[in-house]
Scaffold this motif. Sequence first.
Motif, short mmCIF file in Angstrom:
data_model
loop_
_atom_site.label_atom_id
_atom_site.label_comp_id
_atom_site.label_asym_id
_atom_site.label_seq_id
_atom_site.Cartn_x
_atom_site.Cartn_y
_atom_site.Cartn_z
N SER A 17 -0.74 -11.48 -1.60
CA SER A 17 -1.23 -12.83 -1.22
C SER A 17 -2.16 -13.13 -2.18
O SER A 17 -3.11 -12.35 -2.38
N LEU A 18 -2.18 -14.50 -2.66
CA LEU A 18 -3.12 -14.95 -3.71
C LEU A 18 -4.66 -15.03 -3.09
O LEU A 18 -5.37 -14.23 -3.84
N ASP A 19 -4.92 -15.13 -1.95
CA ASP A 19 -6.35 -15.21 -1.40
C ASP A 19 -6.70 -13.68 -1.15
O ASP A 19 -8.08 -13.80 -1.42
N ALA A 20 -5.93 -12.93 -0.96
CA ALA A 20 -6.33 -11.50 -0.77
C ALA A 20 -6.72 -11.01 -2.29
O ALA A 20 -7.47 -10.15 -2.72
N SER A 21 -5.56 -11.15 -3.04
CA SER A 21 -5.52 -10.35 -4.40
C SER A 21 -6.87 -11.01 -5.32
O SER A 21 -7.61 -10.39 -6.17
N THR A 22 -7.25 -12.45 -5.26
CA THR A 22 -8.39 -13.13 -5.82
C THR A 22 -9.69 -12.39 -5.29
O THR A 22 -10.77 -12.62 -5.99
N GLN A 23 -9.95 -11.76 -4.18
CA GLN A 23 -10.82 -11.32 -3.87
C GLN A 23 -11.05 -9.80 -3.91
O GLN A 23 -11.74 -8.97 -3.59
N GLY A 24 -10.05 -9.20 -4.83
CA GLY A 24 -10.12 -7.93 -5.15
C GLY A 24 -9.16 -6.95 -4.39
O GLY A 24 -9.18 -5.63 -4.64
N THR A 25 -8.35 -7.29 -3.41
CA THR A 25 -7.42 -6.49 -2.66
C THR A 25 -6.26 -6.15 -3.47
O THR A 25 -5.65 -6.61 -4.25
N LEU A 26 -6.27 -4.81 -3.48
CA LEU A 26 -5.04 -4.03 -4.26
C LEU A 26 -4.19 -3.33 -3.10
O LEU A 26 -3.29 -2.68 -3.54
N THR A 27 -4.31 -3.47 -2.07
CA THR A 27 -3.38 -2.79 -1.02
C THR A 27 -2.24 -3.18 -1.14
O THR A 27 -1.78 -4.23 -1.00
N THR A 28 -1.18 -2.47 -1.02
CA THR A 28 0.41 -2.44 -1.11
C THR A 28 0.83 -2.65 0.33
O THR A 28 0.17 -2.19 1.29
N PRO A 29 1.94 -3.18 0.57
CA PRO A 29 2.56 -3.12 1.92
C PRO A 29 2.51 -1.86 2.62
O PRO A 29 2.29 -1.53 3.69
N ALA A 30 3.18 -0.81 1.55
CA ALA A 30 3.10 0.70 2.27
C ALA A 30 1.92 1.08 2.59
O ALA A 30 1.81 1.88 3.52
N GLN A 31 1.07 0.74 2.07
CA GLN A 31 -0.56 1.40 2.31
C GLN A 31 -0.87 0.82 3.55
O GLN A 31 -1.37 1.43 4.41
N ALA A 32 -0.47 -0.57 3.95
CA ALA A 32 -1.01 -1.36 4.87
C ALA A 32 -0.10 -0.82 6.21
O ALA A 32 -0.86 -0.59 7.32
N TYR A 33 1.00 -0.36 6.06
CA TYR A 33 1.77 0.17 7.17
C TYR A 33 1.21 1.69 7.46
O TYR A 33 1.04 2.29 8.45
N GLY A 34 0.78 2.48 6.32
CA GLY A 34 0.06 3.67 6.42
C GLY A 34 -1.16 3.57 7.17
O GLY A 34 -1.57 4.47 8.10
N PHE A 35 -2.18 2.41 6.99
CA PHE A 35 -3.16 2.31 7.59
C PHE A 35 -2.96 2.16 9.18
O PHE A 35 -3.70 2.57 9.87
N ALA A 36 -2.02 1.40 9.49
CA ALA A 36 -1.51 0.98 10.86
C ALA A 36 -1.34 2.20 11.61
O ALA A 36 -1.51 2.14 12.74
N GLN A 37 -0.82 3.19 10.74
CA GLN A 37 -0.43 4.46 11.48
C GLN A 37 -1.54 5.68 11.41
O GLN A 37 -1.33 6.64 12.10
N GLY A 38 -2.51 5.02 10.91
CA GLY A 38 -3.95 6.10 11.00
C GLY A 38 -4.35 6.82 9.91
O GLY A 38 -5.00 7.46 9.79
N GLN A 39 -3.79 6.59 8.64
CA GLN A 39 -4.26 6.74 7.56
C GLN A 39 -5.31 6.08 6.79
O GLN A 39 -5.40 4.94 7.31
N SER A 40 -6.12 6.81 5.96
CA SER A 40 -7.27 6.18 5.41
C SER A 40 -6.77 5.47 4.39
O SER A 40 -5.75 5.44 3.53
N LEU A 41 -7.67 4.27 4.09
CA LEU A 41 -7.29 3.16 3.13
C LEU A 41 -8.68 3.00 2.21
O LEU A 41 -9.49 2.80 2.86
N GLY A 42 -8.48 3.04 1.00
CA GLY A 42 -9.49 2.71 0.15
C GLY A 42 -9.45 1.05 -0.24
O GLY A 42 -8.52 0.50 -0.44
N ILE A 43 -10.42 0.49 -0.24
CA ILE A 43 -10.53 -1.00 -0.35
C ILE A 43 -11.92 -1.13 -1.22
O ILE A 43 -12.67 -0.29 -1.62
#
Length: 654
Positions: A62-88
């Motif tokens: 998403s442009l608005d996320a990426s221009t704020q520095g977000t590098l999260t991939t869809p796979a990492q987003a689903y991992g976070f939803a399942q309880g994994q740690s996410l670096g931001i």
Amino acid sequence: MTQPRHVITAGLLSRLLCVYLFTLPFTAGAGQAYSEERHPCRFHDEYRQPFFGDLHVHTRYSLDASTQGTLTTPAQAYGFAQGQSLGIQPWDESGLPMRSIRLNRPLDFAMVSDHAELFGEVHMCNTPGFEGHDSWQCGLYRGWSIGAYYLFNFMSSMMASHMSMCGENDTLCKQASVFPWHDTKQAAEAAYDRSDDCSFTSFVGYEWSGMDPLTGGNLHRNILFRNADVPELPLSFIEEPSAERLWRGLERECVGASGACDALAIPHNSNLSAGQMFTGKGDDGSPMTPEYAALRARYEPLLEVMQKGGSSECFYARGITEDELCAFEQQPIDNLAGFDRSPRPDTGFAREVLLQGLAIEAEMRVNPYQFGFIASTDTHLGAAGQVDESGFAGHGGKGVPAVDRLPPGLPDLLMNNPGGLAVLWAEENSRDSLFESLRRRESYATSGPRIISRFFAGWDYPQDLCERQDRIAQAYESGTPMGGRLPSAAAAAPRFMVVAQRDPGTASQPGVPLQRIQIVKGWRTSAGELREAVFDVAGDATNGARVDEASCALSGSGEHTLCAVWTDETFDAEQGAYYYSRVLENPSCRWSQRICVAMGVDCSRPETVGEGLEPCCADGHRKVIQERAWTSPIWYSPAATPEAPPPAGIRPPA
């Protein structure tokens, strides 16, 4: 994706606890029809279970996320939803995250919903060697991200146009958009638990992101697909620049095509639509037709009533509306573009729109605004379900880049909030079962807490239904659940059973007790007047619960569970009406006040107000909130206005 054993165990224990407390017979077995290949779920309950999730999640695409520095991939987003740690963000010189976040409790389901309009441009500008990567527009994107944010969004969301570096017929950007869309689909497939554990469900989806250029009114929808059978490319606002064209495009490319494709569109932030999302007319301003109304009802059975951009339930202004609880997370403007326009009752708040639906139905025998409720986060960190008021990390840097450092002070704009959760009553945690829950509107929204709530209506519920062991079975068998429609009047007045259970929280962060349950009624009188009323039906608004703003400490009493059978003594069988329930927790500190307290801010002592903490002492700072849950409505229509069938060519809901 293999899930850690402790996550699966926690999820199963949560299901068992809910079943026990709500006296539902928890049975294993089949019974669900699947539209794609998978193992049947071991835990299938005909009286349905509550599943918590987030259907509005943005990642690096998403442009608005990426221009704020977000590098999260869809796979990492689903991992976070399942309880994994996410670096931001921010990121150090080695590209490593300086912060990490993790959910206290995993979600049951989620959907990555990146903005489809700029899939190609974002991928192009981030991929060296891709034609167009060295264009001045991509140079702007990489060198002055705020400027790119406004320019790219203006072109796509207001002008319905790709950027000029996309080449003739936008061919380059269309080719580039294949990559993020493929990654989005693959990540959802990898995260979906097709085993009989059914521990996590991922949906394939995206966001259609249009805006009215004159008012700045938000028109956005999240598109959710039933299964992995999806169009080759998403239909964006650039290709289909009106809601009706979007629905007809989904009919052409998905629902009406061969295969098992099915889809829903979920509007969100109607509170920021400047009245343009629900005008009571066709998209071109012409009078609404029965065909248009039925098409809208088919594709948009839901409204996202809460997310980081505020609550869309109802409008509040002193001296204009009496329900002060409508002031909850109300934005100071009425549009997404940030134009200086104050909100009004007709901005797009759900109550007002539901009343419009009753009026339209009386005229053309179909209700285009018969929508249920969900909530989500609209996170721009890929942090699905990060809704706790405590420890809120913001949604991406207060609207400015946070690649190298966070802006000082609060982690987000004061007017934003952590967002909410969608809760679905479904037989099992599979795509098909959850999709049917969404379609029939047996869903509800919470502002973040995992409150469990049920809402039923019937003509002959016994007054002691709450005390009966089989109350849920009886409620289904002789009535209708949230999202449904009462049949023709069979008694002097309908009765409603509403049940709520507090969020149990965790060992380190207990949930807040419940204060009360309300039922909100809207109706159309025989003279055509539109009215609304709010009734307290369980609990006590004067229970003595308090919150100390200086420490955020809670005191006083509250309830673990509440249940009531309420009769609408004002009912008139000749008047169309809707009803929904609102469950309220005791007061607690808002996310912003928790940080202000932790940072030692004392507004009477200016020396304690550090850089970026000035909002702690702003006049508009609401330090205390009441978290809540809103069930989907139940409707009643006089016998003279039965629900109209969908127009030819539109697949009716199952």
